[in-house]
Design a protein around this motif. Structure first.
Motif, PDB file in Angstrom:
ATOM      1  N   GLY A  72      -8.400   3.878  12.788  1.00  0.00           N
ATOM      2  CA  GLY A  72      -7.068   4.362  12.621  1.00  0.00           C
ATOM      3  C   GLY A  72      -7.047   5.872  12.143  1.00  0.00           C
ATOM      4  N   GLY A 125      -4.532   7.988  12.049  1.00  0.00           N
ATOM      5  CA  GLY A 125      -3.054   8.523  11.745  1.00  0.00           C
ATOM      6  C   GLY A 125      -3.219   9.594  10.725  1.00  0.00           C
ATOM      7  N   ARG A 126      -2.348   9.935   9.944  1.00  0.00           N
ATOM      8  CA  ARG A 126      -2.266  10.889   9.059  1.00  0.00           C
ATOM      9  C   ARG A 126      -3.470  10.807   7.864  1.00  0.00           C
ATOM     10  NH1 ARG A 126       3.620  10.276   7.331  1.00  0.00           N
ATOM     11  NH2 ARG A 126       2.973   8.137   7.783  1.00  0.00           N
ATOM     12  N   PHE A 127      -3.545   9.614   7.284  1.00  0.00           N
ATOM     13  CA  PHE A 127      -4.358   9.380   6.382  1.00  0.00           C
ATOM     14  C   PHE A 127      -5.909   9.369   6.992  1.00  0.00           C
ATOM     15  CE2 PHE A 127      -6.672   6.151   3.609  1.00  0.00           C
ATOM     16  CZ  PHE A 127      -6.726   6.743   2.382  1.00  0.00           C
ATOM     17  N   ASP A 166      -9.820   4.531  17.433  1.00  0.00           N
ATOM     18  CA  ASP A 166      -8.406   4.357  17.352  1.00  0.00           C
ATOM     19  C   ASP A 166      -8.079   3.639  18.500  1.00  0.00           C
ATOM     20  OD1 ASP A 166      -5.752   5.556  15.617  1.00  0.00           O
ATOM     21  OD2 ASP A 166      -5.295   4.502  17.393  1.00  0.00           O
ATOM     22  N   LEU A 167      -6.932   2.518  18.602  1.00  0.00           N
ATOM     23  CA  LEU A 167      -6.456   2.013  19.715  1.00  0.00           C
ATOM     24  C   LEU A 167      -5.847   3.136  20.801  1.00  0.00           C
ATOM     25  CD1 LEU A 167      -3.845  -0.734  18.717  1.00  0.00           C
ATOM     26  CD2 LEU A 167      -5.913  -0.964  20.195  1.00  0.00           C
ATOM     27  N   LYS A 203      -5.017   9.806  20.549  1.00  0.00           N
ATOM     28  CA  LYS A 203      -5.375  10.231  19.113  1.00  0.00           C
ATOM     29  C   LYS A 203      -6.970  10.287  19.404  1.00  0.00           C
ATOM     30  CE  LYS A 203      -2.167   9.447  16.043  1.00  0.00           C
ATOM     31  NZ  LYS A 203      -1.634   8.345  15.807  1.00  0.00           N
ATOM     32  N   ALA A 215     -10.693   1.712  20.737  1.00  0.00           N
ATOM     33  CA  ALA A 215     -11.009   0.203  20.293  1.00  0.00           C
ATOM     34  C   ALA A 215      -9.893  -0.579  19.782  1.00  0.00           C
ATOM     35  CB  ALA A 215     -12.412   0.017  19.923  1.00  0.00           C
ATOM     36  N   ASP A 216      -9.826  -1.541  19.938  1.00  0.00           N
ATOM     37  CA  ASP A 216      -8.741  -2.592  19.319  1.00  0.00           C
ATOM     38  C   ASP A 216      -9.874  -3.302  18.268  1.00  0.00           C
ATOM     39  OD1 ASP A 216      -7.423  -4.347  18.065  1.00  0.00           O
ATOM     40  OD2 ASP A 216      -6.571  -5.248  19.781  1.00  0.00           O
ATOM     41  N   THR A 217      -9.758  -2.955  16.873  1.00  0.00           N
ATOM     42  CA  THR A 217     -10.872  -3.523  16.150  1.00  0.00           C
ATOM     43  C   THR A 217     -10.558  -4.905  15.516  1.00  0.00           C
ATOM     44  OG1 THR A 217      -9.648  -2.349  14.525  1.00  0.00           O
ATOM     45  CG2 THR A 217     -11.522  -1.138  15.226  1.00  0.00           C
ATOM     46  N   ILE A 237      -5.872   1.781   9.065  1.00  0.00           N
ATOM     47  CA  ILE A 237      -4.756   1.198   9.934  1.00  0.00           C
ATOM     48  C   ILE A 237      -3.282   1.207   9.088  1.00  0.00           C
ATOM     49  CG2 ILE A 237      -3.646  -0.760  11.115  1.00  0.00           C
ATOM     50  CD1 ILE A 237      -6.550  -1.392  11.858  1.00  0.00           C
ATOM     51  N   GLY A 238      -2.231   1.851   9.917  1.00  0.00           N
ATOM     52  CA  GLY A 238      -1.056   2.054   9.020  1.00  0.00           C
ATOM     53  C   GLY A 238      -0.027   0.618   8.664  1.00  0.00           C
ATOM     54  N   LYS A 244      -7.010   1.127   3.294  1.00  0.00           N
ATOM     55  CA  LYS A 244      -5.588   1.558   2.851  1.00  0.00           C
ATOM     56  C   LYS A 244      -4.776   0.380   2.715  1.00  0.00           C
ATOM     57  CE  LYS A 244      -1.844   4.119   4.640  1.00  0.00           C
ATOM     58  NZ  LYS A 244      -1.055   5.072   5.346  1.00  0.00           N
TER      59      LYS A 244
HETATM   60  P1  ADP Z   1      -0.557   6.763   8.787  1.00  0.00           P
HETATM   61  O1  ADP Z   1       0.498   6.248   7.858  1.00  0.00           O
HETATM   62  O2  ADP Z   1      -1.831   7.222   7.961  1.00  0.00           O
HETATM   63  O3  ADP Z   1      -0.120   8.122   9.361  1.00  0.00           O
HETATM   64  P2  ADP Z   1      -0.204   5.626  11.212  1.00  0.00           P
HETATM   65  O4  ADP Z   1       0.506   4.059  11.099  1.00  0.00           O
HETATM   66  O5  ADP Z   1       0.331   6.681  11.842  1.00  0.00           O
HETATM   67  O6  ADP Z   1      -0.932   5.516   9.627  1.00  0.00           O
HETATM   68  O7  ADP Z   1      -1.800   5.196  11.903  1.00  0.00           O
HETATM   69  C1  ADP Z   1      -2.394   4.263  11.940  1.00  0.00           C
HETATM   70  C2  ADP Z   1      -3.471   4.317  13.230  1.00  0.00           C
HETATM   71  O8  ADP Z   1      -4.114   3.079  13.403  1.00  0.00           O
HETATM   72  C3  ADP Z   1      -2.685   4.557  14.534  1.00  0.00           C
HETATM   73  O9  ADP Z   1      -3.055   5.522  15.293  1.00  0.00           O
HETATM   74  C4  ADP Z   1      -3.018   3.310  15.283  1.00  0.00           C
HETATM   75  O10 ADP Z   1      -3.061   3.618  16.734  1.00  0.00           O
HETATM   76  C5  ADP Z   1      -4.204   2.740  14.991  1.00  0.00           C
HETATM   77  N1  ADP Z   1      -4.551   1.098  14.941  1.00  0.00           N
HETATM   78  C6  ADP Z   1      -3.392   0.321  14.553  1.00  0.00           C
HETATM   79  N2  ADP Z   1      -3.949  -1.008  14.836  1.00  0.00           N
HETATM   80  C7  ADP Z   1      -5.211  -0.749  15.329  1.00  0.00           C
HETATM   81  C8  ADP Z   1      -6.445  -1.626  15.721  1.00  0.00           C
HETATM   82  N3  ADP Z   1      -6.054  -2.838  15.727  1.00  0.00           N
HETATM   83  N4  ADP Z   1      -7.430  -1.096  16.297  1.00  0.00           N
HETATM   84  C9  ADP Z   1      -7.518   0.086  15.946  1.00  0.00           C
HETATM   85  N5  ADP Z   1      -6.578   1.243  15.683  1.00  0.00           N
HETATM   86  C10 ADP Z   1      -5.426   0.688  15.310  1.00  0.00           C
END
Ligand code: ADP
Length: 218
Positions: A9, A11-13, A32-33, A37, A51-53, A74-75, A99
């Protein structure tokens, strides 16, 4: 020494963790999916994969079993976060940090065996709230539900007085574990040390005691 990390994941974190670990020279697998990103992290992390984890087969294919410490960032998708954590646990990952979005999410994560659960927004909110209460409270770190460590700047009320004189332990039930004077840090201050204006005290105690200490001396 290099250690293997994976961040799921970006994202920001998760992205910030990935940046920082890479900056420190660690070996990081960024996952990340989302293709955009992953492309963003191609030049930052050691490896970056789409990858979809939540899919066990995929996790095995990307070699997650070789990683010592996996950070699940993952957010909003709580279901994906829980499923991923469960799968990582089943695959025998040594250390899993996740998280959490809320207290229920945290409860489930702990039940399924996450080693470390973090609440960045909640914790940062608490730290900022404490620094808003007083300009002299520099930082606040939660140790448990009811104990913390605070970093406070000594003002007029403490200036020119020793720890014995202030009697912080008896009066407020808190312990001053260190005093910073400019760049020097004294990690086991004697009771006779005199506090000066601008010194920084690191204080440990229960939240109730720390709050009384802050109200009366900071
Ligand atoms: P933040 O609040 O830290 O910004 P986000 O919700 O924006 O978090 O980011 C979460 C990330 O996790 C996204 O980039 C999303 O594509 C990724 N993500 C969500 N589900 C999956 C998954 N099943 N496998 C891999 N990555 C995932």
């Amino acid at each position: 020494m290099k250690r293997e990390f994976a961040v799921i994941g970006l994202g920001r974190f998760g992205g910030s963790i990935c940046h920082e670990l890479s900056k420190e020279g660690m070996d990081v697998l960024a996952i990340d999916l989302d293709e955009d990103k992953v492309n963003e992290f191609k030049n930052i992390a050691s490896h970056a994969v789409i990858a979809d984890t939540t899919d066990e087969k995929v996790l095995k294919e990307i070699g997650i079993r070789n990683i010592d410490h996996v950070i699940v960032a993952i957010g909003d998708n709580i279901q994906a976060s829980i499923l991923t954590t469960l799968m990582l646990k089943e695959l025998g990952i040594k250390k899993i940090t996740v998280k959490a979005q809320n207290d229920y999410h945290e409860k489930v994560l702990r039940k399924i065996g996450a080693d470390q659960v973090v609440h960045p927004e909640r914790d940062m909110g608490k730290r900022i709230a404490h620094s808003i209460i007083s300009n002299n409270i520099l930082d606040h770190l939660e140790l448990s539900d009811d104990h913390s460590i605070v970093e406070v700047k000594a003002g007029k009320k403490m200036s020119g007085r020793s720890l014995i004189d202030l009697d912080i332990r008896a009066q407020y039930g808190c312990n001053v574990v260190a005093i910073k004077k400019d760049k020097e840090i004294n990690v086991s201050p004697m009771a006779t040390v005199v506090i000066e204006d601008g010194d920084v005290l690191i204080v440990i105690g229960s939240d109730i005691d720390i709050s009384r200490f802050e109200k009366n001396l900071v």
